[in-house]
Design a protein around this motif. Structure first.
Motif, mmCIF file in Angstrom:
data_model
loop_
_atom_site.group_PDB
_atom_site.id
_atom_site.type_symbol
_atom_site.label_atom_id
_atom_site.label_comp_id
_atom_site.label_asym_id
_atom_site.label_seq_id
_atom_site.Cartn_x
_atom_site.Cartn_y
_atom_site.Cartn_z
ATOM 1 N N UNK A 194 -2.539 17.546 -9.790
ATOM 2 C CA UNK A 194 -1.460 17.388 -8.809
ATOM 3 C C UNK A 194 -1.740 18.127 -7.490
ATOM 4 N N UNK A 195 -0.883 17.836 -6.500
ATOM 5 C CA UNK A 195 -0.956 18.537 -5.209
ATOM 6 C C UNK A 195 0.054 19.681 -5.131
ATOM 7 N N UNK A 196 1.169 19.537 -5.838
ATOM 8 C CA UNK A 196 2.214 20.568 -5.825
ATOM 9 C C UNK A 196 3.024 20.438 -7.110
ATOM 10 N N UNK A 197 3.807 21.470 -7.423
ATOM 11 C CA UNK A 197 4.517 21.525 -8.707
ATOM 12 C C UNK A 197 5.968 21.952 -8.494
ATOM 13 N N UNK A 198 6.870 21.240 -9.159
ATOM 14 C CA UNK A 198 8.250 21.717 -9.309
ATOM 15 C C UNK A 198 8.347 22.209 -10.737
ATOM 16 N N UNK A 199 8.695 23.487 -10.909
ATOM 17 C CA UNK A 199 8.469 24.116 -12.218
ATOM 18 C C UNK A 199 9.603 25.050 -12.612
ATOM 19 N N UNK A 200 9.899 25.078 -13.906
ATOM 20 C CA UNK A 200 10.885 26.024 -14.430
ATOM 21 C C UNK A 200 10.250 27.411 -14.493
ATOM 22 N N UNK A 201 11.055 28.439 -14.272
ATOM 23 C CA UNK A 201 10.525 29.797 -14.386
ATOM 24 C C UNK A 201 10.087 30.040 -15.825
ATOM 25 N N UNK A 202 8.903 30.612 -16.011
ATOM 26 C CA UNK A 202 8.380 30.869 -17.351
ATOM 27 C C UNK A 202 6.873 31.014 -17.286
ATOM 28 N N UNK A 203 6.225 31.032 -18.453
ATOM 29 C CA UNK A 203 4.777 31.290 -18.470
ATOM 30 C C UNK A 203 3.983 30.168 -17.807
ATOM 31 N N UNK A 204 4.546 28.952 -17.733
ATOM 32 C CA UNK A 204 3.812 27.855 -17.077
ATOM 33 C C UNK A 204 3.552 28.167 -15.603
ATOM 34 N N UNK A 205 4.388 29.013 -14.993
ATOM 35 C CA UNK A 205 4.159 29.355 -13.583
ATOM 36 C C UNK A 205 2.832 30.099 -13.420
ATOM 37 N N UNK A 206 2.434 30.863 -14.436
ATOM 38 C CA UNK A 206 1.134 31.546 -14.377
ATOM 39 C C UNK A 206 0.003 30.510 -14.400
ATOM 40 N N UNK A 207 0.158 29.476 -15.224
ATOM 41 C CA UNK A 207 -0.866 28.432 -15.297
ATOM 42 C C UNK A 207 -0.973 27.700 -13.962
ATOM 43 N N UNK A 208 0.178 27.392 -13.346
ATOM 44 C CA UNK A 208 0.161 26.724 -12.037
ATOM 45 C C UNK A 208 -0.532 27.611 -11.000
#
Length: 376
Positions: A262-276
């Protein structure tokens, strides 16, 4: 070389991954080692004798825990007695603080060295837990530098070992290769990641899809990719998508590929933000909780930020839109410029990635062996 007996307890899949990496590194430095305790399939594959299935510890949510409390307490009591009798050289509790911190305290009182791997978020709330940690723990191993700083200030022996994901994820991920693997066309692509649990997707799924519709009105060529954490989440998201005219590709798992593509991410706060962050993709973080929960947490949380990228940067590097501020209009307006911009974020992400990339498993093994006086 004299043999070592090391006890480890992990309570969920993420701990099983960390535990297996640590066990591999310990065996490389000290081949005559025996592992006992509780772990999942990965730790067992590295040679752990697990006293009972790790799944018995993996419970989410207050209500579920209450239903299993008697079993959990009985298992913990028996585990403590068994480990005191087995007299391991060291005990390592991996995450799962509500279960492992109590074991560490009892074992340390019995003269067994104890290590806790992965800090609970004591720096954010329930800071008094640090007293229990100081009493029960010979050494805290943290994944992040800001955590180590907190423990140093509180007089807890600590070592920042880095994060194993930062070792695994490349410093530069190839976007076009990821798109080709997923069969996605070129052109602007936004990843939508509303969380891995049913409750999160229930609160954020429709909001993220409403945002996608707004974004598409602003930028007609934009497409979306949405990794589903489980078959149940896929069904939930398919129901939310029904009747919407949105170019969304749903994936089964494969969140890392979605981030690479992807070019950008809309993301829930959590551990996935570290991956992004590690994939260097600009993001907007959104979160909604039940109003009462949010009100309580707002009074308890001591940190100015909720998302890991901002905690790691120690500044507002990524936008956080919480509760009533998380509207489709606000999210779409904040996200749009990041699709072909976001350099400030990605430069910050690169610096953080390099800081976290420390060969975590070997660092952790080194710290454990030094603690018990068996350095390499």
């Amino acid at each position: 070389m004299a043999s070592l007996r090391i006890a480890l307890v992990a309570g969920e899949a993420s701990g099983d991954i960390l535990g297996a990496g640590l066990m591999r590194a310990l065996k490389a430095q000290h081949p005559a080692v025996e592992f006992i305790g509780v772990g999942g399939p990965l730790m067992q594959a590295e040679g752990l004798t697990s006293y009972f299935p790790m799944e018995r510890l993996a419970v989410m949510g207050l209500v579920e825990v209450l239903g299993r409390l008697r079993e959990l307490l009985a298992r913990r009591k028996k585990l403590i007695a068994t480990l005191i009798a087995e007299k391991p050289d060291v005990f390592i509790g991996i995450d799962a603080p509500d279960f492992t911190l109590n074991i560490e305290l009892k074992l340390r009182q019995a003269g067994i060295k104890t290590v806790h791997y992965v800090s609970p978020s004591v720096w954010a709330w329930r800071q008094k837990r640090v007293l229990k940690i100081r009493e029960g723990c010979d050494l805290m191993l943290t994944l992040f530098p800001f955590e180590a700083k907190f423990y140093e200030e509180k007089g807890v022996p600590v070592r920042f070992v880095g994060h194993s994901l930062a070792d695994v994820i490349p410093l530069e991920a190839d976007r076009s290769v990821a798109r080709a693997e997923l069969g996605l066309p070129e052109g602007p692509l936004v990843a939508l990641m509303p969380g891995s649990r049913g409750g999160e997707v229930g609160r954020l799924g429709a909001l993220f899809l409403d945002t996608a519709e707004r974004l598409r009105a602003m930028r007609p060529g934009v497409r979306f990719v949405m990794p589903c954490a489980s078959p149940e989440r896929r069904v939930q998201l398919e129901e939310l998508l029904a009747g919407r005219d949105l170019p969304v590709t749903l994936l089964d798992g494969r969140s890392h590929q979605a981030l690479a593509a992807c070019d950008a991410v809309l993301i829930a706060s959590g551990t996935a933000t570290l991956e992004a962050l590690l994939y260097k993709r600009p993001m907007v973080v959104a979160y909604r909780l039940a109003p009462l929960t949010f009100w309580i947490l707002k009074r308890m949380v001591k940190s100015p930020y909720i998302s890991l990228p901002n905690l790691l940067a120690q500044r507002l590097l990524v936008p956080e839109l919480l509760q009533d501020d998380a509207t489709p209009e606000a999210l779409a307006l904040t996200l749009s410029p990041l699709i072909d911009g976001g350099e400030e974020q990605t430069t910050g992400f690169d610096q953080i990635h390099r800081t976290l990339r420390r060969d975590a498993s070997n660092q952790a093994a080194d710290a454990v062996l030094n603690l018990i006086g068996k350095p390499q």
